[in-house]
Design a protein around this motif. Structure first.
Motif, PDB file in Angstrom:
ATOM      1  N   MET A  75       0.883  -1.189   0.079  1.00 31.32           N
ATOM      2  CA  MET A  75       0.059  -0.198  -0.064  1.00 31.32           C
ATOM      3  C   MET A  75       0.790   1.282   0.203  1.00 31.32           C
ATOM      4  N   LYS A  76       0.699   2.204  -1.017  1.00 29.72           N
ATOM      5  CA  LYS A  76       1.261   3.510  -0.744  1.00 29.72           C
ATOM      6  C   LYS A  76       0.389   4.448  -0.657  1.00 29.72           C
ATOM      7  N   ASN A  77       1.037   5.539   0.356  1.00 34.24           N
ATOM      8  CA  ASN A  77       0.283   6.464   0.638  1.00 34.24           C
ATOM      9  C   ASN A  77       1.108   7.929   0.788  1.00 34.24           C
ATOM     10  N   ARG A 104      -1.720  15.652  12.370  1.00 31.00           N
ATOM     11  CA  ARG A 104      -2.741  14.636  12.690  1.00 31.00           C
ATOM     12  C   ARG A 104      -3.216  14.033  11.187  1.00 31.00           C
ATOM     13  N   ALA A 105      -3.075  14.490  10.340  1.00 33.72           N
ATOM     14  CA  ALA A 105      -3.166  13.734   8.912  1.00 33.72           C
ATOM     15  C   ALA A 105      -2.023  12.838   8.802  1.00 33.72           C
ATOM     16  N   ALA A 106      -0.897  13.202   9.190  1.00 37.00           N
ATOM     17  CA  ALA A 106       0.215  12.361   9.090  1.00 37.00           C
ATOM     18  C   ALA A 106       0.181  11.126   9.927  1.00 37.00           C
ATOM     19  N   LYS A 107      -0.265  11.499  11.173  1.00 36.86           N
ATOM     20  CA  LYS A 107      -0.494  10.371  12.304  1.00 36.86           C
ATOM     21  C   LYS A 107      -1.560   9.444  11.763  1.00 36.86           C
ATOM     22  N   THR A 145      -1.032   5.327  10.838  1.00 35.95           N
ATOM     23  CA  THR A 145      -2.132   4.277  11.380  1.00 35.95           C
ATOM     24  C   THR A 145      -2.733   3.191  10.207  1.00 35.95           C
ATOM     25  N   LEU A 146      -3.101   4.118   8.959  1.00 36.92           N
ATOM     26  CA  LEU A 146      -3.529   3.292   7.816  1.00 36.92           C
ATOM     27  C   LEU A 146      -2.436   2.288   7.460  1.00 36.92           C
ATOM     28  N   LEU A 147      -1.253   2.577   7.652  1.00 36.65           N
ATOM     29  CA  LEU A 147      -0.239   1.602   6.950  1.00 36.65           C
ATOM     30  C   LEU A 147       0.541   0.780   7.991  1.00 36.65           C
ATOM     31  N   GLU A 148       0.080   0.876   9.376  1.00 39.93           N
ATOM     32  CA  GLU A 148       0.774   0.294  10.321  1.00 39.93           C
ATOM     33  C   GLU A 148       0.718  -1.366  10.069  1.00 39.93           C
ATOM     34  N   ASN A 149      -0.471  -1.801   9.895  1.00 41.73           N
ATOM     35  CA  ASN A 149      -0.487  -3.356   9.455  1.00 41.73           C
ATOM     36  C   ASN A 149      -0.386  -3.817   8.209  1.00 41.73           C
TER      37      ASN A 149
END
Length: 58
Positions: free
Chosen positions: A1-3, A15-18, A22-26
């Motif tokens: 996954m790329k973001n 906040r957007a970076a955090k 979290t979206l990419l964490e797993n």
């Protein structure tokens, strides 16, 4: 996954970076590209202005 997430030093951007983290964490093979945005008309850090303008990526 790329973001990708753009930040400008504001609280909303952090906040957007955090949230992006979290979206990419797993996610497997996750990539996050951070894009820092600066308004050169409002720069307060003198050291940034001392850099060679041509060497800055715009």
């Amino acid at each position: 996954m790329k973001n990708a997430v753009a930040i400008d030093g504001s609280e909303h951007a952090f906040r957007a970076a955090k949230y992006a983290l979290t979206l990419l964490e797993n996610a497997q093979d996750a990539e996050l590209e951070v894009i820092f945005v600066t308004d050169y008309n409002k720069v307060e850090v003198e050291q940034l202005l001392l850099q060679n303008f041509n060497s800055l990526s715009l």
